[in-house]
Design a protein around this motif. Structure first.
Motif, PDB file in Angstrom:
ATOM      1  N   CYS A   1       0.821  -1.211   0.000  1.00  0.00           N
ATOM      2  CA  CYS A   1       0.000   0.000   0.000  1.00  0.00           C
ATOM      3  C   CYS A   1       0.855   1.261   0.000  1.00  0.00           C
ATOM      4  O   CYS A   1       0.452   2.309  -0.512  1.00  0.00           O
ATOM      5  N   LEU A   2       2.056   1.161   0.585  1.00  0.00           N
ATOM      6  CA  LEU A   2       2.969   2.305   0.635  1.00  0.00           C
ATOM      7  C   LEU A   2       3.958   2.291  -0.533  1.00  0.00           C
ATOM      8  O   LEU A   2       4.214   3.319  -1.163  1.00  0.00           O
ATOM      9  N   LYS A   3       4.507   1.125  -0.828  1.00  0.00           N
ATOM     10  CA  LYS A   3       5.548   1.031  -1.856  1.00  0.00           C
ATOM     11  C   LYS A   3       5.016   1.280  -3.257  1.00  0.00           C
ATOM     12  O   LYS A   3       5.757   1.679  -4.149  1.00  0.00           O
ATOM     13  N   HIS A   4       3.723   1.063  -3.458  1.00  0.00           N
ATOM     14  CA  HIS A   4       3.144   1.309  -4.777  1.00  0.00           C
ATOM     15  C   HIS A   4       2.751   2.769  -4.986  1.00  0.00           C
ATOM     16  O   HIS A   4       2.302   3.138  -6.075  1.00  0.00           O
ATOM     17  N   ILE A   5       2.891   3.579  -3.941  1.00  0.00           N
ATOM     18  CA  ILE A   5       2.719   5.033  -4.118  1.00  0.00           C
ATOM     19  C   ILE A   5       4.109   5.584  -4.435  1.00  0.00           C
ATOM     20  O   ILE A   5       4.893   5.905  -3.539  1.00  0.00           O
ATOM     21  N   LYS A   6       4.435   5.633  -5.708  1.00  0.00           N
ATOM     22  CA  LYS A   6       5.788   5.969  -6.139  1.00  0.00           C
ATOM     23  C   LYS A   6       6.090   7.462  -5.945  1.00  0.00           C
ATOM     24  O   LYS A   6       5.214   8.310  -6.143  1.00  0.00           O
ATOM     25  N   PRO A   7       7.357   7.777  -5.588  1.00  0.00           N
ATOM     26  CA  PRO A   7       7.698   9.191  -5.360  1.00  0.00           C
ATOM     27  C   PRO A   7       7.594  10.039  -6.617  1.00  0.00           C
ATOM     28  O   PRO A   7       7.314  11.236  -6.538  1.00  0.00           O
ATOM     29  N   GLU A   8       7.812   9.419  -7.792  1.00  0.00           N
ATOM     30  CA  GLU A   8       7.666  10.168  -9.045  1.00  0.00           C
ATOM     31  C   GLU A   8       6.228  10.653  -9.217  1.00  0.00           C
ATOM     32  O   GLU A   8       5.996  11.790  -9.660  1.00  0.00           O
ATOM     33  N   LEU A   9       5.265   9.796  -8.848  1.00  0.00           N
ATOM     34  CA  LEU A   9       3.853  10.182  -8.922  1.00  0.00           C
ATOM     35  C   LEU A   9       3.557  11.323  -7.954  1.00  0.00           C
ATOM     36  O   LEU A   9       2.891  12.303  -8.310  1.00  0.00           O
ATOM     37  N   VAL A  10       4.072  11.195  -6.729  1.00  0.00           N
ATOM     38  CA  VAL A  10       3.838  12.236  -5.724  1.00  0.00           C
ATOM     39  C   VAL A  10       4.441  13.559  -6.175  1.00  0.00           C
ATOM     40  O   VAL A  10       3.810  14.619  -6.065  1.00  0.00           O
ATOM     41  N   TRP A  11       5.659  13.510  -6.733  1.00  0.00           N
ATOM     42  CA  TRP A  11       6.310  14.740  -7.184  1.00  0.00           C
ATOM     43  C   TRP A  11       5.510  15.394  -8.317  1.00  0.00           C
ATOM     44  O   TRP A  11       5.333  16.612  -8.337  1.00  0.00           O
ATOM     45  N   THR A  12       4.989  14.573  -9.223  1.00  0.00           N
ATOM     46  CA  THR A  12       4.170  15.105 -10.316  1.00  0.00           C
ATOM     47  C   THR A  12       2.917  15.788  -9.769  1.00  0.00           C
ATOM     48  O   THR A  12       2.544  16.882 -10.207  1.00  0.00           O
ATOM     49  N   LYS A  13       2.276  15.140  -8.790  1.00  0.00           N
ATOM     50  CA  LYS A  13       1.069  15.728  -8.196  1.00  0.00           C
ATOM     51  C   LYS A  13       1.384  17.028  -7.455  1.00  0.00           C
ATOM     52  O   LYS A  13       0.603  17.982  -7.474  1.00  0.00           O
ATOM     53  N   LEU A  14       2.550  17.073  -6.799  1.00  0.00           N
ATOM     54  CA  LEU A  14       2.971  18.300  -6.122  1.00  0.00           C
ATOM     55  C   LEU A  14       3.187  19.431  -7.122  1.00  0.00           C
ATOM     56  O   LEU A  14       2.797  20.574  -6.874  1.00  0.00           O
ATOM     57  N   GLN A  15       3.819  19.104  -8.252  1.00  0.00           N
ATOM     58  CA  GLN A  15       4.043  20.119  -9.289  1.00  0.00           C
ATOM     59  C   GLN A  15       2.733  20.663  -9.839  1.00  0.00           C
ATOM     60  O   GLN A  15       2.615  21.860 -10.144  1.00  0.00           O
ATOM     61  N   GLU A  16       1.759  19.780  -9.967  1.00  0.00           N
ATOM     62  CA  GLU A  16       0.457  20.196 -10.505  1.00  0.00           C
ATOM     63  C   GLU A  16      -0.289  21.092  -9.521  1.00  0.00           C
ATOM     64  O   GLU A  16      -0.926  22.075  -9.912  1.00  0.00           O
ATOM     65  N   LYS A  17      -0.178  20.763  -8.220  1.00  0.00           N
ATOM     66  CA  LYS A  17      -0.931  21.523  -7.207  1.00  0.00           C
ATOM     67  C   LYS A  17      -0.243  22.832  -6.832  1.00  0.00           C
ATOM     68  O   LYS A  17      -0.910  23.852  -6.648  1.00  0.00           O
TER      69      LYS A  17
END
Length: 353
Positions: free
Chosen positions: A330-346
């Motif tokens: 549940c944690l390892k499949h939340i990739k940091p690249e995805l989180v960084w992309t979402k941060l850039q968008e927000k």
């Protein structure tokens, strides 16, 4: 003029304690002249000191999980002198309701919990009709006959902790060897509840590295308790050498009140579902929260300024301290690249060059 005297038996978890402020706000909105005292463990008192609705804090001397009937009797009898009109018991345990009973408080309000029929005389049932913890706390402030489900709550008065002014914060910057206060990034990689809440340290490091590369004058501050120091060091170990001098591990060094002020100084905080997540939300900073084993359907941060990244695994949420499969998928499949992309968008001004 009769002034209502209220005692609240507070929860022992920091996150739950922060969320309990919605109850204190609701009570003070109805009874502005009420005297509100909160009984809580030592580690919770600093947080309560930042809630203007609380008139007095009372140390709960009996450890979490300890029955100590004689100690509860003695504390209850000493509180009887305060002549409280009503008690609100927020923990679900049977023993947490004993002290208000021993204090002779006539009206004792709380959710059913561990079948507390004899201990509470304003017993609330049907928790499932109030899915969020803040809804359950808030509903207690109103008469039982008016609270059938979440739709009866006109509003939730969100937690909002008092923050000390900048001159005081400047002393903190010096104490923790903070060089730059320009758009600092806060990381809260720990979770007191257990490892099933903790996003991997190398994932935090990935996001921290990208943030530092995009904000050349900023620093990263890593928060937490003494138990989180090793996790903070692991985060730093995955950050390139050239950037490490701009990362400060302040976990284990701050008081909770100092952490409150420093979190408020952060431009953005990235965290697990934890007590520090709820503190960050209550001081009004930008917030990105990763939910692994737990769910936003129960304890989401109480802010509109949040990016929530929640697991989509079929076993989510399990609410376990440890992963029953040993994979922490549940944690390892939340990739940091995805989180960084979402941060850039927000927040493109913070996370995009």
């Amino acid at each position: 003029k009769i002034i209502m005297r209220i005692l609240v038996v507070a929860p022992s978890w920091i996150g739950d304690l922060v969320m309990s402020q919605c109850l204190y706000k609701a009570l003070k909105s109805q009874y502005p002249d009420a005297t509100l005292h909160v009984l809580a463990p030592k580690w919770c008192l600093d947080v309560l000191n930042r809630m203007p609705e609380v008139d007095r804090t009372i140390l709960m001397p009996i450890g979490h999980g300890s029955f100590a009937l004689k100690g509860r009797w003695a504390l209850g009898r000493s509180l009887k002198l305060a002549h409280y009109d009503q008690a609100f018991i927020l923990p679900n345990s049977w023993k947490s309701a004993l002290i208000p009973l021993f204090a002779g408080i006539k009206k004792r309000t709380g959710w059913k919990g561990e079948s507390r029929y004899l201990l509470l005389n304003d017993l609330r049932t049907g928790k499932e009709r109030f899915p969020l913890l803040v809804e359950r706390y808030s509903a207690l402030a109103y008469p039982k006959k008016d609270m059938h489900d979440r739709n009866d709550l006109k509003t939730i008065l969100r937690p909002q902790l008092t923050v000390k002014p900048l001159p005081t914060a400047t002393l903190l910057f010096s104490k923790f060897n903070i060089v730059s206060t320009k758009a600092p990034l806060g990381l809260c990689p720990g979770a007191e509840f257990g490892p099933a809440k903790k996003w991997p340290p190398e994932f935090y490091a990935y996001v921290a590295q990208r943030y530092l590369e995009n904000n050349s004058e900023s620093e990263v501050w890593i928060f937490g308790s003494p138990k989180d120091v090793a996790t903070g060091e692991e985060v730093v170990s995955h950050i390139p050498e050239a950037l490490k001098q701009r990362v400060r591990i302040i976990a284990g060094k701050t008081t909770i009140e100092e952490a409150i002020d420093l979190l408020s100084a952060c431009k953005l905080v990235i965290c697990n579902d934890s007590g520090l997540m709820h503190i960050a939300a209550a001081v009004g900073t930008h917030l990105a929260a990763v939910f692994g084993s737990t769910s936003t359907r129960y304890t989401p941060p109480q802010t509109d300024d949040a990016l929530i990244i929640e697991s989509e695994e079929p076993c989510h949420p399990c609410f376990k301290r440890e992963c029953r499969f040993g994979t922490f998928a549940c944690l390892k499949h939340i990739k940091p690249e995805l989180v960084w992309t979402k941060l850039q968008e927000k927040w493109p001004d913070l996370c995009s060059k």
